[in-house]
Design a protein around this motif. Structure first.
Motif, PDB file in Angstrom:
ATOM      1  N   UNK A 145      -0.277 -19.793   9.601  1.00  0.00           N
ATOM      2  CA  UNK A 145      -0.959 -18.920   8.656  1.00  0.00           C
ATOM      3  C   UNK A 145      -2.102 -19.200   8.074  1.00  0.00           C
ATOM      4  N   UNK A 146      -2.972 -18.258   8.180  1.00  0.00           N
ATOM      5  CA  UNK A 146      -4.220 -18.630   7.548  1.00  0.00           C
ATOM      6  C   UNK A 146      -4.621 -17.749   6.704  1.00  0.00           C
ATOM      7  N   UNK A 147      -4.046 -16.451   6.787  1.00  0.00           N
ATOM      8  CA  UNK A 147      -4.497 -15.221   5.907  1.00  0.00           C
ATOM      9  C   UNK A 147      -3.200 -14.556   5.411  1.00  0.00           C
ATOM     10  N   UNK A 148      -3.630 -13.844   4.200  1.00  0.00           N
ATOM     11  CA  UNK A 148      -2.398 -13.090   3.800  1.00  0.00           C
ATOM     12  C   UNK A 148      -2.917 -11.898   2.883  1.00  0.00           C
ATOM     13  N   UNK A 149      -2.862 -10.840   3.272  1.00  0.00           N
ATOM     14  CA  UNK A 149      -3.494  -9.504   2.604  1.00  0.00           C
ATOM     15  C   UNK A 149      -2.212  -8.737   1.939  1.00  0.00           C
ATOM     16  N   UNK A 150      -2.557  -8.732   0.718  1.00  0.00           N
ATOM     17  CA  UNK A 150      -1.472  -8.102  -0.337  1.00  0.00           C
ATOM     18  C   UNK A 150      -2.047  -6.984  -0.846  1.00  0.00           C
ATOM     19  N   UNK A 151      -0.830  -5.935  -1.238  1.00  0.00           N
ATOM     20  CA  UNK A 151      -1.336  -4.776  -1.803  1.00  0.00           C
ATOM     21  C   UNK A 151      -0.311  -4.426  -2.823  1.00  0.00           C
ATOM     22  N   UNK A 152      -0.693  -4.358  -4.150  1.00  0.00           N
ATOM     23  CA  UNK A 152       0.081  -4.605  -5.290  1.00  0.00           C
ATOM     24  C   UNK A 152       0.135  -3.302  -6.093  1.00  0.00           C
ATOM     25  N   UNK A 153      -0.247  -2.429  -5.925  1.00  0.00           N
ATOM     26  CA  UNK A 153      -0.346  -0.998  -6.776  1.00  0.00           C
ATOM     27  C   UNK A 153      -0.915  -1.627  -8.169  1.00  0.00           C
ATOM     28  N   UNK A 154      -0.130  -1.186  -9.004  1.00  0.00           N
ATOM     29  CA  UNK A 154      -0.798  -1.480 -10.574  1.00  0.00           C
ATOM     30  C   UNK A 154      -0.005  -2.753 -11.021  1.00  0.00           C
ATOM     31  N   UNK A 155       0.540  -3.473 -10.275  1.00  0.00           N
ATOM     32  CA  UNK A 155       1.364  -4.634 -10.779  1.00  0.00           C
ATOM     33  C   UNK A 155       0.426  -5.592 -11.548  1.00  0.00           C
ATOM     34  N   UNK A 156      -0.657  -6.138 -10.902  1.00  0.00           N
ATOM     35  CA  UNK A 156      -1.353  -7.107 -11.694  1.00  0.00           C
ATOM     36  C   UNK A 156      -2.185  -6.158 -12.887  1.00  0.00           C
ATOM     37  N   UNK A 157      -2.724  -5.146 -12.251  1.00  0.00           N
ATOM     38  CA  UNK A 157      -3.618  -4.626 -13.520  1.00  0.00           C
ATOM     39  C   UNK A 157      -2.794  -4.181 -14.699  1.00  0.00           C
TER      40      UNK A 157
END
Length: 485
Positions: free
Chosen positions: A407-419
Motif C-alpha cells: 500500500x502506497x496510497x489511500x483515497x478517502x471519501x467522507x461526505x460531511x463527517x469531518x466537516x
RNA sequence: GGAGAGGUGGCAGAGCGGUUGAAUGCGCCGGUCUCGAAAACCGGUAUGGCCUUUUGGUCAUCGGGGGUUCGAAUCCCCCCCUCUCCGCCA
C-alpha cells in the motif's frame, strides 16, 4: 486540561459530530454501518441518553424561560429598592429589606430546580458526547461488506509497457530482483543502524543520493499537483491541538497512533499532537468557518512530515523503509459542496491524479476497493492504491521474495463527517452571506509518501548491473542524474 | 522567558450587575422616490439547539471553561489568542 474523549467544547468549534437528527430518524442505518465496519458502539445507551437529555433540557428551558421573565419583571424593582435601601434608616430599612427578600424568593426556588436539572445533565452529557464521537460514518451501500483488508476487491491494475505483472521480475527483466534493502545498502542510500541510534526502532537516515531521490520524488509530486492539477500548496503545522485530531476523526479511535506532546505537564495550557498526515492541518485550516459557496471546491496539497507510532504493528515490517515512525508525504485534499455526485466525481479524479503520477514514474500498481471492515471510522468509501514491489512478499523456491503489492496510497471519501466535527460550512456569500449554511464534504488522497515510495521506485528501476535508473521526470530534481550506482 | 494592553454581531465601535441578543456607524438585502441611477427616507439583516403540522414559541452563545449572584457582555479564577516593549533565537 482533561485528556478524556468527547470534550471538544472550546475553540471556534463546537463539534456537532454525526447528524443527530439523522441518527434519531434512522438509527438502524448507523447500527449497520458500525457493525459492517467492525466498530462497536453502544447505540442503545446512546439513544437512551439522547432521550433523557432532551427531556431534561426541555424542562430546564421552560424553567429558564420563566426565570428570565421574572427577572425582567422584578430586576428593575429590586434595583430601585436597593437604591432606596442605601438611604433608608431603621423601620423603613427593614421594610425594604423584607420587600427585596420577598421578590427574590420566587426566582430563588426556580434557581434551585434549574441547578438540580443542570447537575443531572452534567452527569450524563459527557458520556453521551463520548458515545456520539464514536459513531462511525456509515459505509456507502456500494462498498463491499467485509471483515478486513483480505476482503478488499481489486478494481484494476496497470503496469508499464513491457512489464507483465503475471510473470516474475526475472521473466520480465532477465535478472533476479534485489530487494530495496539490498539496493539501499549496496548503493549507500540509507543508514538504518545510525537511524536507530538516533531515534530508536523504526528510524532511518537517508544518505546522499537516497536523500536526494526522496526529495526529488516529493518535490515532483508537489509540483505535479500544483502545476498540472491546480491545487494550492500549503505549509502547515504538524504539531496540532487535540481538537484538530478529533475534528478530523483520527481521535478518539486513533489515539494510540499519535505522538502526544504533554505540554500541560510543563505548565502550558494544552497538549499537542504530532500529525500522522497533512490531512489533519489541511482540513483544519477552515475549521469553524463559513466558506463562500463560490470558492468551492477548495483544492489543497501539502508536503509535510508525518509521525506514526505504529502501535499494534507488532514486529511487522521492521526492516527497511516500509513501516517507519517518521516520513514525508504530499497529501491532497478537496473540500466541496455537499453533493454526493460531486463528491464521487472528485474521488475518481483524485484517484486519477495518482494513477497519472505513478504511470509517469513507471511504477506498476493496482486499485483496491476497500471493504467495510477496512474503512476506518471516518470514511464512507475508500480506495487503496498499492504499488508492485518486486522485493517484497513471500519467498519463492529460490529463497528470494516473489514480489508483492504494498500500500502506497489511500483515497478517502467522507461526505460531511469531518466537516461536521470541524464545523466547516458554506453558503452563498460566506460569513457575510445570509442564507442557510451547509456542511461541506471532504476528500483526501495521498499523492506521494516517501520513503515508502522509494521501495517500488528502486526495485522497479533496478538494472542488471545493480544500478538504478532515475525516472525521467525526476531527473530535473536530481541535477540531471540519470542513474544511481 | 519578563512587563503591559486587549479580545463584543460581516466590519468599525459603545456598553453604572437588572426589559442588552446587545446602542451607534458602515456594509448587505428589500421598499419608497426616480425615465434610470445616486442621494434621502422606511423596513430588514447572526449561529446553533429544543418544542411546534403551519404560524410561531423558547433556550444558549459578547475568545473558551469554571465561579459569585435571584439575575453576568459587565465581578472573580483558569486557559486560549492578538498587539506593544525587553530578553533570547533559527
Amino acid at each position: 486540561m482533561p485528556d478524556g474523549d468527547g470534550t471538544v467544547t472550546g475553540g471556534p468549534l463546537r463539534s456537532p459530530m454525526i447528524d443527530l437528527k439523522a441518527l434519531r430518524e434512522d438509527p438502524e442505518r448507523f447500527r449497520r454501518g458500525a457493525r459492517d465496519k467492525g466498530i462497536e458502539v453502544d447505540f442503545d445507551r446512546l439513544l437512551e441518553l439522547d432521550r433523557r437529555l432532551r427531556v431534561l433540557e426541555t424542562r430546564r428551558q421552560e424553567l429558564r424561560a420563566e426565570q428570565n421573565r421574572l427577572s425582567k419583571e422584578m430586576g428593575p424593582q429590586i434595583g430601585r429598592l436597593s437604591g432606596q435601601l442605601k438611604k433608608a434608616e431603621g423601620e423603613a430599612r427593614a421594610q425594604i429589606e423584607a420587600q427585596i427578600a420577598e421578590l427574590k424568593a420566587g426566582p430563588q426556588r426556580l434557581k434551585e430546580q434549574i441547578d438540580a436539572l443542570s447537575a443531572e445533565i452534567a452527569e450524563i452529557e459527557p458520556a453521551f458526547r463520548a458515545l456520539l464521537l464514536q459513531v462511525p460514518m456509515p459505509p456507502d451501500p456500494d462498498v463491499p461488506v467485509g471483515a478486513s483488508s483480505d476482503d478488499n476487491v481489486e478494481i484494476r491494475r496497470w503496469s508499464p509497457e513491457g512489464y507483465d505483472l503475471g510473470r516474475s521480475f526475472e521473466e520480465n527483466r532477465g535478472f533476479v530482483a534485489r530487494t530495496h534493502l539490498e539496493l539501499v545498502r549496496d548503493l549507500g542510500l540509507a543508514d538504518f543502524a545510525r537511524g536507530v541510534k538516533l531515534g530508536g526502532t523504526r528510524h532511518y537516515v537517508l544518505t546522499g543520493l537516497g536523500a536526494r531521490l526522496h526529495n526529488a520524488v516529493l518535490r515532483y509530486a508537489l509540483d505535479f499537483m500544483v502545476e498540472r492539477h491546480g491545487f494550492t500548496p500549503m505549509t502547515v503545522p504538524v504539531l496540532v491541538r487535540e481538537e484538530m485530531m478529533i475534528g478530523t476523526g483520527f481521535f478518539p479511535g486513533g489515539r494510540d497512533q499519535a505522538y502526544h506532546i504533554e505540554e500541560t505537564r510543563r505548565g502550558a495550557g494544552e497538549d499537542l499532537y504530532l500529525t500522522g498526515t497533512g490531512e489533519v492541518s489541511l482540513m483544519g485550516l477552515h475549521a469553524g468557518e463559513i466558506l463562500d459557496a463560490s470558492d468551492l471546491p477548495l483544492r489543497y496539497c501539502t508536503l509535510s512530515t508525518c509521525f506514526r507510532r505504529e502501535a499494534g504493528a507488532g514486529g511487522r515490517d521492521t526492516a527497511g523503509l516500509y513501516r517507519i515512525h517518521q516520513f514525508d508525504k504530499v497529501e491532497q485534499v478537496v473540500i466541496c459542496e455537499a453533493d454526493e455526485q460531486t463528491s464521487r466525481r472528485w474521488h475518481q479524479r483524485m484517484i486519477g491524479f495518482v494513477e497519472e503520477f505513478l504511470q509517469s514514474l513507471g511504477l506498476a500498481y493496482r486499485l483496491l476497493q476497500c471493504c467495510t471492515g477496512d474503512l476506518g471510522a471516518k470514511n464512507a468509501d475508500m480506495v487503496d492504491i498499492e504499488c508492485w514491489m518486486p522485493g517484497r512478499g513471500e519467498e519463492g523456491p529460490d529463497g528470494r521474495p516473489v514480489g508483492a503489492f504494498g500500500e502506497t496510497h489511500s483515497a478517502s471519501r467522507l461526505y460531511d463527517f469531518q466537516c461536521r466535527r470541524l464545523n466547516m460550512r458554506y453558503r452563498e456569500g460566506g460569513e457575510q452571506g445570509t442564507g442557510a449554511t451547509t456542511f461541506c464534504h471532504s476528500l483526501n488522497n495521498t499523492v506521494c509518501a516517501s520513503p515508502r515510495i522509494l521501495i517500488p521506485l528502486l526495485e522497479m528501476h533496478q538494472q542488471a548491473d545493480g544500478s538504478v535508473a532515475v525516472p525521467e521526470v525526476l531527473r530535473p530534481y536530481m541535477g540531471g542524474i540519470e542513474r544511481i550506482g
